[in-house]
Design a protein around this motif. Structure first.
Motif, PDB file in Angstrom:
ATOM      1  N   PRO A 118       0.737  -1.267  -0.053  1.00  0.00           N
ATOM      2  CA  PRO A 118       0.271   0.153  -0.117  1.00  0.00           C
ATOM      3  C   PRO A 118       0.711   1.080   0.102  1.00  0.00           C
ATOM      4  O   PRO A 118       2.004   1.409   0.750  1.00  0.00           O
ATOM      5  N   LEU A 119       0.298   2.482  -0.556  1.00  0.00           N
ATOM      6  CA  LEU A 119       0.957   3.767  -0.677  1.00  0.00           C
ATOM      7  C   LEU A 119       0.320   4.269   0.400  1.00  0.00           C
ATOM      8  O   LEU A 119      -1.025   4.397   0.776  1.00  0.00           O
ATOM      9  N   VAL A 120       1.124   4.927   1.245  1.00  0.00           N
ATOM     10  CA  VAL A 120       0.828   5.678   2.415  1.00  0.00           C
ATOM     11  C   VAL A 120       0.573   7.095   2.005  1.00  0.00           C
ATOM     12  O   VAL A 120      -0.076   7.858   2.458  1.00  0.00           O
ATOM     13  N   GLU A 121       1.522   7.691   1.402  1.00  0.00           N
ATOM     14  CA  GLU A 121       1.539   9.278   0.946  1.00  0.00           C
ATOM     15  C   GLU A 121       2.001   9.402  -0.405  1.00  0.00           C
ATOM     16  O   GLU A 121       3.031   8.648  -0.758  1.00  0.00           O
ATOM     17  N   VAL A 122       1.718  10.117  -1.164  1.00  0.00           N
ATOM     18  CA  VAL A 122       2.043  10.526  -2.442  1.00  0.00           C
ATOM     19  C   VAL A 122       2.266  11.821  -2.793  1.00  0.00           C
ATOM     20  O   VAL A 122       1.351  12.501  -2.496  1.00  0.00           O
ATOM     21  N   HIS A 123       3.327  12.218  -3.056  1.00  0.00           N
ATOM     22  CA  HIS A 123       3.720  13.567  -3.100  1.00  0.00           C
ATOM     23  C   HIS A 123       4.353  13.899  -4.646  1.00  0.00           C
ATOM     24  O   HIS A 123       5.388  13.769  -5.087  1.00  0.00           O
ATOM     25  N   PRO A 124       3.144  14.501  -5.498  1.00  0.00           N
ATOM     26  CA  PRO A 124       3.930  14.919  -6.991  1.00  0.00           C
ATOM     27  C   PRO A 124       4.809  15.935  -7.038  1.00  0.00           C
ATOM     28  O   PRO A 124       4.304  17.301  -6.271  1.00  0.00           O
ATOM     29  N   VAL A 125       5.783  16.300  -7.741  1.00  0.00           N
ATOM     30  CA  VAL A 125       6.754  17.265  -7.549  1.00  0.00           C
ATOM     31  C   VAL A 125       6.941  17.808  -8.973  1.00  0.00           C
ATOM     32  O   VAL A 125       7.375  16.901  -9.755  1.00  0.00           O
ATOM     33  N   SER A 126       6.699  18.959  -9.329  1.00  0.00           N
ATOM     34  CA  SER A 126       7.048  19.450 -10.567  1.00  0.00           C
ATOM     35  C   SER A 126       8.611  19.723 -10.762  1.00  0.00           C
ATOM     36  O   SER A 126       9.037  20.543  -9.516  1.00  0.00           O
ATOM     37  N   LEU A 127       9.194  19.378 -11.720  1.00  0.00           N
ATOM     38  CA  LEU A 127      10.937  19.734 -11.902  1.00  0.00           C
ATOM     39  C   LEU A 127      11.030  20.528 -13.107  1.00  0.00           C
ATOM     40  O   LEU A 127      11.942  20.531 -13.607  1.00  0.00           O
ATOM     41  N   ARG A 128       9.822  21.547 -13.291  1.00  0.00           N
ATOM     42  CA  ARG A 128       9.942  22.340 -14.461  1.00  0.00           C
ATOM     43  C   ARG A 128      10.825  23.570 -14.060  1.00  0.00           C
ATOM     44  O   ARG A 128      10.697  24.180 -13.054  1.00  0.00           O
ATOM     45  N   ARG A 129      11.676  23.815 -15.172  1.00  0.00           N
ATOM     46  CA  ARG A 129      12.478  25.078 -14.841  1.00  0.00           C
ATOM     47  C   ARG A 129      12.227  25.869 -16.144  1.00  0.00           C
ATOM     48  O   ARG A 129      12.414  25.616 -17.078  1.00  0.00           O
ATOM     49  N   GLY A 130      11.536  27.176 -15.766  1.00  0.00           N
ATOM     50  CA  GLY A 130      11.470  28.070 -16.675  1.00  0.00           C
ATOM     51  C   GLY A 130      10.652  27.760 -17.601  1.00  0.00           C
ATOM     52  O   GLY A 130       9.519  27.208 -17.182  1.00  0.00           O
ATOM     53  N   ARG A 131      10.703  27.727 -18.841  1.00  0.00           N
ATOM     54  CA  ARG A 131       9.688  27.634 -20.017  1.00  0.00           C
ATOM     55  C   ARG A 131      10.040  26.110 -20.770  1.00  0.00           C
ATOM     56  O   ARG A 131       9.615  25.801 -21.705  1.00  0.00           O
ATOM     57  N   ARG A 132      11.068  25.413 -20.085  1.00  0.00           N
ATOM     58  CA  ARG A 132      11.333  23.948 -20.688  1.00  0.00           C
ATOM     59  C   ARG A 132      10.002  23.024 -20.602  1.00  0.00           C
ATOM     60  O   ARG A 132       9.342  23.395 -19.498  1.00  0.00           O
ATOM     61  N   LYS A 133      10.456  21.994 -20.901  1.00  0.00           N
ATOM     62  CA  LYS A 133       9.207  20.801 -20.878  1.00  0.00           C
ATOM     63  C   LYS A 133       9.261  20.580 -19.528  1.00  0.00           C
ATOM     64  O   LYS A 133      10.139  20.456 -18.858  1.00  0.00           O
ATOM     65  N   ASN A 134       7.782  20.316 -19.012  1.00  0.00           N
ATOM     66  CA  ASN A 134       7.842  20.069 -17.570  1.00  0.00           C
ATOM     67  C   ASN A 134       8.341  18.634 -17.568  1.00  0.00           C
ATOM     68  O   ASN A 134       7.977  17.461 -18.166  1.00  0.00           O
ATOM     69  N   ARG A 135       8.942  18.423 -16.672  1.00  0.00           N
ATOM     70  CA  ARG A 135       9.440  17.114 -15.895  1.00  0.00           C
ATOM     71  C   ARG A 135       8.939  16.926 -14.547  1.00  0.00           C
ATOM     72  O   ARG A 135       8.627  17.877 -13.790  1.00  0.00           O
TER      73      ARG A 135
END
Length: 182
Positions: A118-135
């Motif tokens: 089971p998953l207890v917690e899920v934290h999505p994190v944006s690694l987008r820098r400036g106008r580059r493609k979102n990672r």
């Protein structure tokens, strides 16, 4: 605008307690099998779309945890298949979380984590820098048999400078500081 579509699959758990900071084990001396796989949207080296082939490769590893990158949904190049649902169906009983990072047509692609536990917690994190493609990255707390386990599934940029920035941003995330040693 950064996409924010998130899906959770399977079971989730309430807070689970770790094993007091001791080394991680699965209890009974078992080993953990983790597969990190950039699935390039189901397209192989032969440039053919064949999601079944990609699923079979992952299944053959018999993983406990899968960290997947470039998982498509609703996009012509992948025949509009809902790949997160296909992955969840291929690993029944696994818990999972999908993170939509890049919009393409009416769909997009992103990261997906699947866990035998089971998953207890899920934290999505944006690694987008400036106008580059979102990672993006997923920081997930898993209730494994030996205690809580922090798993990070990420897809970094192709450029070195941006990768360094992304790793620094990720390492500075408050969740990782709260769960140091887990």
């Amino acid at each position: 605008m950064t996409p924010s579509r998130q899906f959770l699959y399977g079971r989730r758990s309430g807070p689970a307690r770790g094993n007091g900071g001791e080394s991680f084990s699965l209890g009974g001396g078992g080993a953990l099998r983790l597969l990190s796989y950039n699935t390039p949207k189901g397209i192989g080296l032969d440039r053919r779309y064949d999601l079944e082939r990609v699923l079979a490769v992952a299944e053959s590893v018999e993983p406990d945890l899968l960290c997947l990158q470039e998982v498509d949904f609703g996009v012509a190049r992948s025949r509009f298949e809902d790949q997160p649902a296909a992955w969840a169906a291929r690993f029944p009983g696994f818990s999972g979380a999908f993170q939509h990072n890049v919009r393409v047509q009416a769909g997009g692609y992103g990261n997906m984590l699947l866990s035998r536990w089971p998953l207890v917690e899920v934290h999505p994190v944006s690694l987008r820098r400036g106008r580059r493609k979102n990672r993006g990255a997923q920081i997930v707390l898993v209730a494994a048999p030996g205690g809580e386990l922090v798993v990070v599934n990420l897809h970094l940029s192709l450029t070195e400078g941006t990768r360094r920035w992304q790793v620094e941003r990720l390492l500075g995330h408050s969740f990782l500081h709260r769960h140091r040693g887990t």
